[in-house]
Design a protein around this motif. Structure first.
Motif: not given
Length: 220
Positions: A108-133
């Motif tokens: 199982r893969i998670f991301i835990a970051s000091n980044g803000l919600v919208r910033y992290l969502a932009a990265i995950v969406e742009h690179y399609g990381l939610d396929e695995w996260v």
């Protein structure tokens, strides 16, 4: 089921690719108002990379009014998100391939970051990381702004009993240890050797991760 919790900035995402232009754009606003001279303090920011954004402005603009810090905080976030959406950033080499390999092995893969919600969502969406996260967690979701609390939230919500935290800074390493997880340090752009000494193991590239995790003994 084993779990891997990744930091974002300096671990998955090459923050430096959008850091300089975004910070320069933010400080250009101050220059236009006569409140700043010279270039943006890139090197000063690199030294504190990974701290929550509000703390960034306390460090870079210590003598400015709180209203100015809040304004710059909001504008900088908008420029970061815009630059990500325009494809100006980059993941670290093989990040997506490593995610695919780990998922195929049942992690199982998670991301835990000091980044803000919208910033992290932009990265995950742009690179399609939610396929695995499974889920992305932001420091905004905590009360204490402590990475250890963020990792604890993941453990509690998903019943995590074993796994690893992968990150480039001391906050990631200590978050792992505070939660009884294996601490993997990343010797990437913003990592500091003194901090990495506290990790259980250190990698020089994400492709090394899968083989390393296979060597970690399961808890009895």
């Amino acid at each position: 089921m084993k779990t891997v919790i990744f930091d974002m900035d300096g671990t998955l995402f090459q923050t430096g690719t959008i850091l300089e232009p975004s910070l320069e754009e933010a400080f250009a606003v101050l220059r236009e108002r006569g409140e700043w001279q010279g270039t943006a303090p890139i090197e000063a920011y690199r030294k504190i990379m990974g701290v929550p954004l509000p703390a960034v402005w306390e460090a870079l603009l210590p003598d400015k009014p709180e209203e100015t810090k809040r304004e710059m905080d909001a504008y900088f976030l908008e420029r970061l998100i815009a630059n990500i959406s325009e494809g100006k950033g980059e993941l670290y080499p093989n990040a997506r391939e490593v995610f695919a390999e780990l998922a195929a092995e049942g992690y199982r893969i998670f991301i835990a970051s000091n980044g803000l919600v919208r910033y992290l969502a932009a990265i995950v969406e742009h690179y399609g990381l939610d396929e695995w996260v499974t889920e992305t967690f932001s420091i905004e979701q905590t009360v204490t702004l402590d990475k250890g609390e963020l990792v604890h939230m993941i453990k509690e919500k998903y019943g995590v009993t074993e796994g690893a935290v992968v990150g480039d800074r001391l906050s990631d390493i200590r978050a792992a240890k505070a939660n009884g997880l294996f601490a993997v340090g990343c010797r990437f752009d913003f990592a500091q050797e003194q901090e990495l000494k506290e990790a259980d193991a250190v990698i020089d590239g994400l492709p090394e991760l899968k083989a390393l995790l296979e060597q970690v003994p399961a808890k009895g």
